[in-house]
Motif scaffolding. Structure first.
Motif, PDB file in Angstrom:
ATOM      1  N   ALA A  21      63.624 -22.447  12.928  1.00 61.61           N
ATOM      2  CA  ALA A  21      63.727 -22.202  11.491  1.00 61.61           C
ATOM      3  C   ALA A  21      64.195 -20.773  11.239  1.00 61.61           C
ATOM      4  O   ALA A  21      63.911 -19.861  12.023  1.00 61.61           O
ATOM      5  CB  ALA A  21      62.386 -22.447  10.815  1.00 61.61           C
ATOM      6  N   THR A  67      49.205 -18.715   9.673  1.00 62.62           N
ATOM      7  CA  THR A  67      50.169 -19.804   9.524  1.00 62.62           C
ATOM      8  C   THR A  67      51.610 -19.321   9.691  1.00 62.62           C
ATOM      9  O   THR A  67      52.510 -20.161   9.843  1.00 62.62           O
ATOM     10  CB  THR A  67      49.986 -20.505   8.162  1.00 62.62           C
ATOM     11  N   VAL A  68      51.846 -18.009   9.676  1.00 64.08           N
ATOM     12  CA  VAL A  68      53.164 -17.513  10.071  1.00 64.08           C
ATOM     13  C   VAL A  68      53.388 -17.815  11.551  1.00 64.08           C
ATOM     14  O   VAL A  68      54.436 -18.344  11.954  1.00 64.08           O
ATOM     15  CB  VAL A  68      53.292 -15.997   9.810  1.00 64.08           C
ATOM     16  N   ARG A  69      52.394 -17.500  12.366  1.00 61.61           N
ATOM     17  CA  ARG A  69      52.495 -17.790  13.798  1.00 61.61           C
ATOM     18  C   ARG A  69      52.555 -19.295  14.052  1.00 61.61           C
ATOM     19  O   ARG A  69      53.268 -19.759  14.948  1.00 61.61           O
ATOM     20  CB  ARG A  69      51.306 -17.174  14.537  1.00 61.61           C
ATOM     21  N   TYR A 124      58.059 -24.650  14.397  1.00 64.44           N
ATOM     22  CA  TYR A 124      59.463 -24.720  13.982  1.00 64.44           C
ATOM     23  C   TYR A 124      60.211 -23.495  14.509  1.00 64.44           C
ATOM     24  O   TYR A 124      60.618 -22.619  13.738  1.00 64.44           O
ATOM     25  CB  TYR A 124      59.560 -24.788  12.456  1.00 64.44           C
ATOM     26  N   SER A 162      53.810 -21.546  12.030  1.00 60.20           N
ATOM     27  CA  SER A 162      55.156 -21.983  11.665  1.00 60.20           C
ATOM     28  C   SER A 162      56.161 -21.668  12.765  1.00 60.20           C
ATOM     29  O   SER A 162      57.019 -22.494  13.099  1.00 60.20           O
ATOM     30  CB  SER A 162      55.572 -21.310  10.355  1.00 60.20           C
ATOM     31  N   ARG A 163      56.063 -20.485  13.329  1.00 64.34           N
ATOM     32  CA  ARG A 163      56.991 -20.107  14.406  1.00 64.34           C
ATOM     33  C   ARG A 163      56.820 -20.990  15.625  1.00 64.34           C
ATOM     34  O   ARG A 163      57.782 -21.331  16.308  1.00 64.34           O
ATOM     35  CB  ARG A 163      56.767 -18.645  14.778  1.00 64.34           C
ATOM     36  N   HIS A 223      48.236 -17.038   5.384  1.00 63.43           N
ATOM     37  CA  HIS A 223      49.629 -16.744   5.719  1.00 63.43           C
ATOM     38  C   HIS A 223      49.752 -15.232   5.871  1.00 63.43           C
ATOM     39  O   HIS A 223      49.428 -14.487   4.945  1.00 63.43           O
ATOM     40  CB  HIS A 223      50.568 -17.277   4.638  1.00 63.43           C
ATOM     41  N   ILE A 280      58.942 -21.262   3.706  1.00 60.41           N
ATOM     42  CA  ILE A 280      58.237 -22.500   4.093  1.00 60.41           C
ATOM     43  C   ILE A 280      58.202 -23.475   2.926  1.00 60.41           C
ATOM     44  O   ILE A 280      58.411 -24.691   3.096  1.00 60.41           O
ATOM     45  CB  ILE A 280      56.819 -22.153   4.586  1.00 60.41           C
ATOM     46  N   HIS A 287      60.002 -17.673   8.056  1.00 61.76           N
ATOM     47  CA  HIS A 287      58.619 -18.161   8.136  1.00 61.76           C
ATOM     48  C   HIS A 287      57.729 -17.537   7.071  1.00 61.76           C
ATOM     49  O   HIS A 287      56.509 -17.643   7.149  1.00 61.76           O
ATOM     50  CB  HIS A 287      58.056 -17.900   9.538  1.00 61.76           C
ATOM     51  N   ARG A 305      61.623 -24.957   2.757  1.00 57.02           N
ATOM     52  CA  ARG A 305      61.911 -25.810   3.912  1.00 57.02           C
ATOM     53  C   ARG A 305      61.184 -27.148   3.832  1.00 57.02           C
ATOM     54  O   ARG A 305      61.734 -28.194   4.219  1.00 57.02           O
ATOM     55  CB  ARG A 305      61.508 -25.067   5.198  1.00 57.02           C
TER      56      ARG A 305
END
Length: 480
Positions: free
Chosen positions: A139, A128-130, A136, A132-133, A101, A147, A142, A150
């Motif tokens: 959202a 995993t930031v990218r 989602y 997530s974006r 992350h 996360i 991120h 969420r």
């Protein structure tokens, strides 16, 4: 009770994934050190391997970091240093996708820890930031805490390496359950830009490409460069050329013709841009059509005094011969004319004065005047002085700025993550090499103009007390 962690076959079919988190003494990969590492490796065959260890950083842990992570100086005093665990770390990471992350943080620290042992480390990186974006997009946050909230994840020891590693893997697992494993796998493939290796390249051709700025060269059948490009991230950019999701028709042709790849790291985008231009002019690669067009760049200059002056095209190579102000730069005469046509319509300028047409008789109105888009300087209704004022107002957005220094300057460009510094010399918006000013390049000008005064760049005069800068700037070793 928390569900055991696993990754779906649709994802592990892409290969092994090593989820990792590091705790550190701070946020600077070059100065700060790792205090804890945790890795969970999900193997393509469905097996799972875990490894974790506190690390003696060799430097004190700041009080605020101890409070955040709970890792104290006493806890790491008898822990192994990175040298002692480096083989375990490499075994857990090698050949797998590096997943974290805010991955550049963890990847930067691991790379620098290996570098301190005079060892190189590279990997395919999935942030995993990218992810997530991408999965989602609507959202509101991120970060890992967002996360966890969420996705209703709990039971993880936050700000400790294994806890954050488990939380990151749990997010990917939950996203696959919620959106489908195929959706997550497609997003991962897109972020990794998984390459389809050209048939004539060896299997390990992309393995050692560094994650740094620089220039890359593709060689063809006669071992002559067929394409030269620049990149902020060499590994990501080169792989993108061979990604089935991103290949252009030109990439397909390059893939068919390619026999060898070479790369030259730089400290940043500036150095890469300058080196790219220098090498293209020297090597003239077949597929670098866009950069060749830079030779057609130029400016408008005003001629004829203040009474209804006219515009004249001046090639960039002749910019030092200009007697007055310059307006531009433009990519070529065609693009300059197109811009001028829009400006003429907006500011009601004269077609005759701009050179779009010629009067057949004295005082003949231009077409713009006939349709009410000219104030009439062509037939004497508007004074030449007033027209000159309006022309200058129309040209003002494209006025070429005065060089803000009294002499040459050197810009220090640093790549903190890879511990590299380049010195780049400039004079009157042009790059210099060996003390000689290179031809004007609009890309260099625009980048330099954005960079001047920007935090993170040091610009200082290039004078007789620093002669080494002139020879060091721009020229990069092919073996560097």
């Amino acid at each position: 009770m928390r569900v055991p962690l696993h990754l779906p076959p649709a994802l592990t079919s892409l290969g092994d994934f090593a989820f990792i988190d590091v705790e550190t003494t701070g946020a600077r990969p070059l100065e700060d050190r790792v205090t804890e590492i945790a890795i969970i490796r999900f193997h393509a065959n469905g097996e799972q391997t875990r490894w974790q260890s506190l690390i003696n950083p060799g430097i004190p842990i700041p009080t605020e970091i101890q409070a955040l992570t709970g890792i104290t100086n006493a806890m790491v005093r008898d822990a192994p240093d990175f040298f002692a665990v480096r083989d375990d770390v490499r075994r857990m990471l090698e050949g797998a996708v590096f997943v974290a992350h805010n991955a550049r943080f963890d990847y930067g620290f691991i790379k620098n820890e290996f570098r301190r042992q005079q060892e190189a480390f590279t990997a395919d990186v999935l942030c995993t930031v990218r992810l997530s974006r991408r999965l989602y997009p609507n959202a509101t946050g991120h970060g890992l805490d967002a996360i966890i909230t969420r996705h209703h994840l709990d039971g993880f020891d936050r700000h400790r390496a294994m806890g954050d590693t488990e939380a990151t893997a749990a997010f990917v697992q939950d996203a696959a359950d919620e959106l489908s494993a195929c959706t997550v796998a497609a997003a991962v493939r897109a972020l990794l830009r998984t390459p389809s290796l050209p048939a004539n390249l060896p299997a390990d051709a992309l393995q050692d490409i560094p994650d740094s700025p620089g220039v890359y060269l593709f060689y063809g059948i006669n071992d002559m460069p067929i394409y030269i490009g620049k990149a902020k991230h060499l590994r990501e950019r080169i792989r993108a050329h061979f990604s089935s999701d991103h290949m252009t028709p030109n990439d397909v042709r390059l893939s068919q013709e390619m026999r060898r790849i070479e790369w030259i790291p730089t400290a940043g985008e500036f150095g890469a841009l300058l080196l790219e231009g220098q090498l293209i002019k020297e090597r003239m690669p077949l597929h670098n059509v866009a950069l060749r067009r830079r030779e057609k760049q130029g400016f408008f200059t005003l001629v004829g005094g203040s009474d209804a002056p006219r515009l004249e095209w001046l090639p960039a190579a002749a910019m030092d011969t200009a007697n007055g102000d310059l307006f531009g730069p433009f990519g070529d005469r065609s693009s300059a004319k197109k811009w001028l046509m829009y400006a003429a319509r907006e500011h009601r300028l004269c077609d005759h004065q701009l050179g779009f047409s010629r009067p057949r008789t004295v005082g003949e109105p231009c077409f713009a005047r006939q349709v009410g888009r000219c104030h009439g300087v062509c037939e004497g209704v508007e004074s030449g002085t007033r027209y000159s004022e309006r022309l200058l107002a129309a040209l003002e957005p494209m006025r070429f700025p005065v060089w803000p220094y009294e002499a040459d300057v050197v810009l220090e460009e640093r790549d903190v993550a890879n511990d590299r510094t380049d010195l780049l010399a400039f004079d009157r918006w042009c790059a210099m090499s060996g003390g000689v000013r290179l031809p004007f390049d609009g890309d260099v000008f625009r980048l330099l103009r954005r960079t001047i005064g920007k935090a993170g760049h040091t610009i200082r005069p290039l004078g007789p007390v620093h002669p080494i800068f002139a020879s060091a700037a721009v020229v990069f070793s092919m073996h560097g």
